[in-house]
Scaffold this motif. Structure first.
Motif, PDB file in Angstrom:
ATOM      1  N   ASN A 135       0.848  -1.190   0.000  1.00  0.00           N
ATOM      2  CA  ASN A 135       0.000   0.000   0.000  1.00  0.00           C
ATOM      3  C   ASN A 135       0.880   1.234   0.000  1.00  0.00           C
ATOM      4  O   ASN A 135       1.934   1.253   0.642  1.00  0.00           O
ATOM      5  N   LYS A 136       0.438   2.261  -0.704  1.00  0.00           N
ATOM      6  CA  LYS A 136       1.116   3.553  -0.608  1.00  0.00           C
ATOM      7  C   LYS A 136       0.686   4.204   0.695  1.00  0.00           C
ATOM      8  O   LYS A 136      -0.506   4.367   0.958  1.00  0.00           O
ATOM      9  N   GLU A 137       1.645   4.546   1.550  1.00  0.00           N
ATOM     10  CA  GLU A 137       1.326   5.075   2.866  1.00  0.00           C
ATOM     11  C   GLU A 137       2.272   6.212   3.227  1.00  0.00           C
ATOM     12  O   GLU A 137       3.314   6.413   2.580  1.00  0.00           O
ATOM     13  N   GLU A 138       1.916   6.918   4.266  1.00  0.00           N
ATOM     14  CA  GLU A 138       2.736   8.009   4.779  1.00  0.00           C
ATOM     15  C   GLU A 138       3.050   7.735   6.236  1.00  0.00           C
ATOM     16  O   GLU A 138       2.161   7.448   7.034  1.00  0.00           O
ATOM     17  N   VAL A 139       4.331   7.768   6.576  1.00  0.00           N
ATOM     18  CA  VAL A 139       4.741   7.598   7.962  1.00  0.00           C
ATOM     19  C   VAL A 139       5.421   8.884   8.410  1.00  0.00           C
ATOM     20  O   VAL A 139       5.751   9.749   7.590  1.00  0.00           O
ATOM     21  N   GLY A 145      13.364  17.289  16.494  1.00  0.00           N
ATOM     22  CA  GLY A 145      12.214  17.501  17.370  1.00  0.00           C
ATOM     23  C   GLY A 145      10.905  17.761  16.649  1.00  0.00           C
ATOM     24  O   GLY A 145       9.871  17.959  17.293  1.00  0.00           O
ATOM     25  N   ARG A 146      10.921  17.753  15.329  1.00  0.00           N
ATOM     26  CA  ARG A 146       9.699  18.009  14.571  1.00  0.00           C
ATOM     27  C   ARG A 146       9.336  16.776  13.748  1.00  0.00           C
ATOM     28  O   ARG A 146      10.198  16.065  13.229  1.00  0.00           O
ATOM     29  N   SER A 147       8.038  16.536  13.615  1.00  0.00           N
ATOM     30  CA  SER A 147       7.552  15.375  12.880  1.00  0.00           C
ATOM     31  C   SER A 147       7.545  15.667  11.380  1.00  0.00           C
ATOM     32  O   SER A 147       6.994  16.668  10.931  1.00  0.00           O
ATOM     33  N   ARG A 148       8.203  14.779  10.611  1.00  0.00           N
ATOM     34  CA  ARG A 148       8.298  14.972   9.169  1.00  0.00           C
ATOM     35  C   ARG A 148       7.618  13.808   8.453  1.00  0.00           C
ATOM     36  O   ARG A 148       7.898  12.650   8.726  1.00  0.00           O
TER      37      ARG A 148
END
Length: 344
Positions: A135-139, A145-148
């Motif tokens: 599946n194409k997904e985003e993690v 300290g920042r979420s990318r």
């Protein structure tokens, strides 16, 4: 106030006067042999990789070259491995293929006349891979300290174990094709294969014996150069015994150790390989035997959105910029080959 300052100054003077240089003696006990070795029931070249741990002075591990590497079956028949590149020894499929329920041991003779042997390991039957899909997904990952967010493909498989108690290792291997640079007059395409050496997936069926395990998560591969053209993903369901399972479970724990106070303490990871000529010598690694069930799935660049297909470093920004050697021969690109894989 002046009195307080004087007291503080005296305290710092006292502690600084009591600090003496600490001279640490580094004990150099030599290096240990590191072994990565596996025999399966598949008709393929088996690989044994040998190296040495680095000591304090060198800082770099060294390949163990010019060793004599053999596999010995339970009837005493010996099969010689050939060193194809420094520290990497491979078998000949025409001469040796592992057989389920047969036992094998590894023997290594090094240049310094030391002999290493593993215990006999039996190839145990494995389960069956029913399907592999993605599946194409985003993690998300933390950067400063920042979420990318990271876009990529997450791969899954469905498999069934055997009626007996199973200890399984789920490995993967991915191969992708890329177009050579305009400067390359030798090849039109090359291929790169990547694998799951430290992307460890283990499974034991104490509570799910002889059942279908669905949607087992294998790995996540980030969008990038690997998906500029077709990508062939293979999952391998490998059997192993309890000793091999415990070895890889400890490796997995240490690889995933985040260093927090709640993490498991590092444990001594025992090998099934011993130095016959020096029983006190520590050996790192494990000789593993496996039966394998596998399946492939093909990924199109349209499944994820194709990025630029230009090999980095082959289009200089200025005429004076250096051009990489792999721009003239794509087989020189790291981990690539010019020969089309048989399954392509």
């Amino acid at each position: 106030m002046l009195k307080k300052l004087i007291i503080v100054a005296l305290i710092f003077t006292f502690f600084s006067a009591c600090i003496d240089p600490l001279e640490v003696e580094i004990k150099n006990d030599g290096t240990s042999l590191v072994v990565y070795a596996e025999v399966t029931d598949q008709v393929e070249k088996y690989t044994v990789e040998l190296s040495r741990t680095s000591n304090y002075e060198s800082g770099q591990p060294e390949k163990e070259t010019n060793a004599v590497v053999q596999i010995i079956d339970s009837n005493g028949k010996e099969y010689l491995f050939v060193e194809e590149k420094p520290g990497v020894y491979r078998s000949c499929p025409a001469e040796f293929v592992g057989v389920i329920n047969e036992s094998y041991k590894l023997r290594i003779s090094t240049q310094d006349e030391k002999v290493y042997e593993s215990a006999f390991e039996k190839i145990i039957p494995t389960g069956e891979v029913e399907s592999v899909y993605f599946n194409k997904e985003e993690v998300f990952e933390l950067v400063d300290g920042r979420s990318r967010p990271i876009t990529g493909l997450k791969f899954y498989c469905d498999f069934k174990d055997t009626p007996d108690q199973d200890f399984l290792k789920i490995d993967w291997e991915g191969t992708f094709q890329f177009k050579s640079a305009p400067q390359d007059s030798l090849h039109e395409y090359c291929w790169i294969t990547e694998s799951s050496k430290l992307d460890i997936n283990l499974y034991e069926d104490s509570f799910t014996n002889n059942t279908l395990k669905e949607r087992f998560e294998i790995t996540f591969l980030e969008k990038g150069f690997r998906f500029v053209d077709d990508y062939s993903f293979q999952v391998q369901l490998k059997s192993m015994n309890l000793g091999a399972y415990n070895f890889w479970r400890l490796i997995e724990q240490q690889v995933n150790n985040d260093g927090s106070i709640f993490s498991a303490l590092p444990a001594q990871i025992n090998s099934n390989i011993k130095c016959i000529s020096d029983p006190g010598e520590n050996v790192l690694g494990y000789f593993m035997t496996s039966a394998v069930s596998s399946q492939r799935v093909r990924v199109s660049p349209y499944d994820i959105g194709s990025p630029s297909s230009v090999i980095s470093g082959c289009r200089p920004f200025r005429p004076s910029d250096p051009i990489q050697d792999y721009c003239y021969d794509c087989s020189l690109y790291p981990n690539s080959v010019a020969e089309e894989p048989s399954y392509w």
